[in-house]
Design a protein around this motif. Structure first.
Motif, PDB file in Angstrom:
ATOM      1  N   GLN A  19      35.763  36.784  35.091  1.00 24.00           N
ATOM      2  CA  GLN A  19      34.762  37.755  35.573  1.00 24.00           C
ATOM      3  C   GLN A  19      35.269  38.471  36.820  1.00 24.00           C
ATOM      4  O   GLN A  19      35.098  39.690  36.961  1.00 24.00           O
ATOM      5  CB  GLN A  19      33.433  37.053  35.866  1.00 24.00           C
ATOM      6  N   PHE A  20      35.888  37.728  37.733  1.00 21.03           N
ATOM      7  CA  PHE A  20      36.473  38.368  38.912  1.00 21.03           C
ATOM      8  C   PHE A  20      37.541  39.385  38.508  1.00 21.03           C
ATOM      9  O   PHE A  20      37.594  40.501  39.026  1.00 21.03           O
ATOM     10  CB  PHE A  20      37.085  37.320  39.844  1.00 21.03           C
ATOM     11  N   ALA A  21      38.396  39.003  37.573  1.00 21.51           N
ATOM     12  CA  ALA A  21      39.480  39.891  37.153  1.00 21.51           C
ATOM     13  C   ALA A  21      38.943  41.172  36.527  1.00 21.51           C
ATOM     14  O   ALA A  21      39.505  42.264  36.726  1.00 21.51           O
ATOM     15  CB  ALA A  21      40.397  39.162  36.174  1.00 21.51           C
ATOM     16  N   ALA A  22      37.830  41.064  35.781  1.00 23.24           N
ATOM     17  CA  ALA A  22      37.246  42.235  35.126  1.00 23.24           C
ATOM     18  C   ALA A  22      36.733  43.256  36.129  1.00 23.24           C
ATOM     19  O   ALA A  22      36.610  44.448  35.825  1.00 23.24           O
ATOM     20  CB  ALA A  22      36.114  41.799  34.193  1.00 23.24           C
ATOM     21  N   LEU A  23      36.465  42.803  37.357  1.00 24.10           N
ATOM     22  CA  LEU A  23      35.959  43.724  38.382  1.00 24.10           C
ATOM     23  C   LEU A  23      36.980  44.806  38.723  1.00 24.10           C
ATOM     24  O   LEU A  23      36.617  45.897  39.169  1.00 24.10           O
ATOM     25  CB  LEU A  23      35.587  42.956  39.650  1.00 24.10           C
ATOM     26  N   LYS A  24      38.252  44.494  38.534  1.00 19.20           N
ATOM     27  CA  LYS A  24      39.289  45.480  38.851  1.00 19.20           C
ATOM     28  C   LYS A  24      39.213  46.692  37.927  1.00 19.20           C
ATOM     29  O   LYS A  24      39.700  47.771  38.266  1.00 19.20           O
ATOM     30  CB  LYS A  24      40.669  44.813  38.779  1.00 19.20           C
ATOM     31  N   ASP A  25      38.561  46.497  36.767  1.00 21.98           N
ATOM     32  CA  ASP A  25      38.315  47.619  35.859  1.00 21.98           C
ATOM     33  C   ASP A  25      36.872  48.095  35.943  1.00 21.98           C
ATOM     34  O   ASP A  25      36.410  48.875  35.103  1.00 21.98           O
ATOM     35  CB  ASP A  25      38.627  47.195  34.416  1.00 21.98           C
TER      36      ASP A  25
ATOM     37  N   ASN B 222      45.726  35.134  46.909  1.00 26.10           N
ATOM     38  CA  ASN B 222      45.717  36.123  45.832  1.00 26.10           C
ATOM     39  C   ASN B 222      44.308  36.649  45.622  1.00 26.10           C
ATOM     40  O   ASN B 222      43.344  35.873  45.637  1.00 26.10           O
ATOM     41  CB  ASN B 222      46.219  35.496  44.522  1.00 26.10           C
ATOM     42  N   GLU B 223      44.200  37.965  45.421  1.00 22.54           N
ATOM     43  CA  GLU B 223      42.884  38.562  45.222  1.00 22.54           C
ATOM     44  C   GLU B 223      42.389  38.273  43.811  1.00 22.54           C
ATOM     45  O   GLU B 223      43.028  38.614  42.825  1.00 22.54           O
ATOM     46  CB  GLU B 223      42.922  40.075  45.458  1.00 22.54           C
ATOM     47  N   LEU B 224      41.203  37.631  43.737  1.00 16.01           N
ATOM     48  CA  LEU B 224      40.565  37.355  42.448  1.00 16.01           C
ATOM     49  C   LEU B 224      39.710  38.529  42.008  1.00 16.01           C
ATOM     50  O   LEU B 224      39.642  38.852  40.825  1.00 16.01           O
ATOM     51  CB  LEU B 224      39.707  36.097  42.553  1.00 16.01           C
TER      52      LEU B 224
ATOM     53  N   THR C  43      34.381  44.422  49.568  1.00 13.96           N
ATOM     54  CA  THR C  43      34.549  42.986  49.731  1.00 13.96           C
ATOM     55  C   THR C  43      35.669  42.518  48.821  1.00 13.96           C
ATOM     56  O   THR C  43      35.832  43.025  47.702  1.00 13.96           O
ATOM     57  CB  THR C  43      33.250  42.206  49.435  1.00 13.96           C
ATOM     58  N   SER C  44      36.445  41.577  49.320  1.00 13.81           N
ATOM     59  CA  SER C  44      37.569  41.019  48.574  1.00 13.81           C
ATOM     60  C   SER C  44      37.355  39.515  48.435  1.00 13.81           C
ATOM     61  O   SER C  44      37.122  38.831  49.432  1.00 13.81           O
ATOM     62  CB  SER C  44      38.892  41.301  49.299  1.00 13.81           C
ATOM     63  N   ILE C  45      37.402  39.019  47.189  1.00 14.12           N
ATOM     64  CA  ILE C  45      37.273  37.585  46.940  1.00 14.12           C
ATOM     65  C   ILE C  45      38.655  37.063  46.584  1.00 14.12           C
ATOM     66  O   ILE C  45      39.308  37.565  45.658  1.00 14.12           O
ATOM     67  CB  ILE C  45      36.272  37.300  45.803  1.00 14.12           C
ATOM     68  N   ARG C  46      39.113  36.044  47.317  1.00 10.76           N
ATOM     69  CA  ARG C  46      40.514  35.623  47.217  1.00 10.76           C
ATOM     70  C   ARG C  46      40.616  34.115  46.995  1.00 10.76           C
ATOM     71  O   ARG C  46      39.728  33.355  47.417  1.00 10.76           O
ATOM     72  CB  ARG C  46      41.274  36.029  48.493  1.00 10.76           C
ATOM     73  N   GLN C  47      41.680  33.724  46.340  1.00 11.65           N
ATOM     74  CA  GLN C  47      41.951  32.295  46.161  1.00 11.65           C
ATOM     75  C   GLN C  47      42.382  31.713  47.505  1.00 11.65           C
ATOM     76  O   GLN C  47      43.310  32.221  48.146  1.00 11.65           O
ATOM     77  CB  GLN C  47      43.061  32.104  45.133  1.00 11.65           C
ATOM     78  N   GLY C  48      41.679  30.667  47.941  1.00 11.76           N
ATOM     79  CA  GLY C  48      41.964  30.118  49.264  1.00 11.76           C
ATOM     80  C   GLY C  48      43.388  29.622  49.424  1.00 11.76           C
ATOM     81  O   GLY C  48      44.006  29.812  50.474  1.00 11.76           O
ATOM     82  N   SER C  49      43.924  28.995  48.398  1.00 10.79           N
ATOM     83  CA  SER C  49      45.232  28.359  48.529  1.00 10.79           C
ATOM     84  C   SER C  49      46.382  29.358  48.548  1.00 10.79           C
ATOM     85  O   SER C  49      47.422  29.092  49.156  1.00 10.79           O
ATOM     86  CB  SER C  49      45.442  27.366  47.389  1.00 10.79           C
ATOM     87  N   THR C  50      46.214  30.506  47.892  1.00  8.70           N
ATOM     88  CA  THR C  50      47.318  31.464  47.751  1.00  8.70           C
ATOM     89  C   THR C  50      47.075  32.803  48.415  1.00  8.70           C
ATOM     90  O   THR C  50      48.011  33.590  48.603  1.00  8.70           O
ATOM     91  CB  THR C  50      47.587  31.730  46.258  1.00  8.70           C
TER      92      THR C  50
END
Length: 443
Positions: free
Chosen positions: A399-405, A89-91, A80-87
């Motif tokens: 918290q979203f960004a930490a998921l990438k690690d 960009n993957e959160l 699953t990918s959570i993304r900023q609606g306006s851009t």
């Protein structure tokens, strides 16, 4: 072992939604012989949008013999990918492939009509299940020892139905629940969430000339675009022939509508305006919806009920625990209800009204805290998705960004491993089997 006469109880089920079908099928699989389902609709011509098919749902449906039919057209989610609606960009990103190994069933997505029709077809194969269509439930004349209610067919005279146990599977607008609460002088109000939802289904041929959109429907992935007070969640269903989008946004259309109204014809220009600051890819998808085919649903829940069982009458599914869609557990929890009911009723030590009431209070004991816990988690997850600018949003996005690690909790709670453990790791049928005698003795 339950006495033989248990299987000949007269069982009445009001409502043939997910909870009603699951209850009927689970009881038939336990050997009950007289199961009558009363449904307001004239037939079960299934419609609806996509639905998430979580492992706890799959586990029950597999035991009821209809999972294979549902699974064959479903899509097995890999991430699953959570993304900023306006851009766009993957959160955050979460790999979901571990779910099958961990819980023995995958997290899949499918078409709601496929789920419901497969359950209905399984019910039709059971000689013990009798459907009464175009028939609504009116006044409940007795809650027990032998419950009685007024059956109102669309054509012909109304008549009285008498049974040994009555299951109210008639949804968030349950008339049986409302009568029961009036009887008990309990004011458990329907809560207006201030939110509404668009349900959108795009066909592959609608998307085939747009490479970015075609990439979405070909992925075995859930994508959520989030913005202030709004989000869109989307995934492919029906063997990737349909792309399902569900939105949540502030309620603009229902504010002055009667409380009985749950759906309305939506306005495409208004829908486009609501998500006008979302990225071009999202706006192109929304623009594919034909004019005149925009439908909007009002999102409502009601206050938790102090009890689900009165005498020999039992509340099931959305009649007692409606939930917001943010955890993708509404249908799964109704199906769990039906499975637990069947196990508990099959273990009756004697055929008496008192024993039926006690067995159904075992059902309530197994299910109530779990269902309301998930209702609360769903509401919290929705709040986290809809934050505007500020410190809370900054913390959520960290918290979203930490998921990438591979670190930390997932603000989008359905994809959080600890929450999944709570939901998927609990086998409610097994718990009922193993703990029935102890719980029954306490009732």
């Amino acid at each position: 072992m339950a006495p033989k006469a248990v299987k000949y109880l007269d069982i009445a089920i009001v409502g043939a939604g997910m909870g009603g079908l699951a209850t009927a099928l689970a009881l038939a699989k336990q050997g009950f012989k007289n199961i009558h389902v009363y449904e307001y609709a004239s037939n079960l011509g299934f419609v609806g949008a996509g639905i998430q098919l979580a492992p706890n749902m799959a586990r029950v449906l597999d035991r009821l013999g209809c999972w294979a039919d549902i699974e064959k057209d479903a899509v097995d989610l890999k991430d699953t990918s959570i993304r900023q609606g306006s851009t766009d960009n993957e959160l955050g990103h979460v790999d979901l492939r571990y779910i099958r190994d961990t819980y023995l069933y995958p997290h899949m997505v499918g078409h709601r009509s496929s789920l419901a029709s497969s359950m209905y077809e399984a019910c039709k194969k059971e000689k013990a299940i009798f459907f009464h269509f175009a028939t609504s439930a009116g006044e409940v004349q007795s809650w027990g020892e032998r419950p009685r209610f007024e059956a109102i067919p669309r054509e012909g005279e109304k008549y009285t139905v008498e049974c040994d146990v009555l299951f109210a599977c008639d949804g968030v607008k349950s008339t049986i629940r409302d009568q029961l609460l009036r009887l008990k002088n309990i004011d458990a109000k329907i809560i207006d969430t201030g939110q509404a939802a668009y349900r959108i289904m795009l066909r592959r041929e609608d998307m085939q000339n747009d490479p970015e959109l075609l990439e979405l429907i070909d992925k075995e992935s859930v994508t959520r675009w989030i913005g202030e007070k709004r989000h869109i969640i989307a995934y492919p269903v029906s063997s990737k022939q349909i792309y399902n989008l569900s939105t949540v946004q502030p309620d603009q259309n229902f504010a002055s509508a009667p409380s009985a109204t749950y759906t309305t014809k939506g306005s495409k220009p208004q829908m486009m305006e609501v998500f006008g600051d979302f990225c071009p890819k999202v706006r192109r998808m929304l623009d594919l919806v034909p004019d005149g085919e925009v439908c909007e649903w009002k999102l409502r829940v009601h206050e938790p009920l102090p009890f689900w069982v009165h005498e020999q009458t039992v509340l099931v599914g959305d009649a007692c625990h409606p939930t917001l869609p943010h955890l993708a557990q509404g249908a799964a929890q109704a199906i769990e209800d039906g499975a637990v009911i069947a196990v508990a009723l099959s273990k009756l030590p004697e055929v008496t009204p008192t024993a039926i009431n006690k067995a159904m209070r075992v059902y309530e004991e197994v299910r109530k805290d779990r269902a309301y816990t998930l209702v609360n988690i769903a509401a919290a997850s929705g709040r986290a998705m809809h934050l505007g600018e500020g410190k809370e949003k900054e913390e959520r996005d960290k918290q979203f960004a930490a998921l990438k690690d591979g670190k930390g909790p997932v603000p989008d709670k359905w994809a959080d491993a600890d929450i999944q453990k709570t939901i998927y790791g609990q086998d409610v049928m097994k718990i009922t089997e193993e703990e029935f005698d102890k719980l029954y003795a306490k009732m």
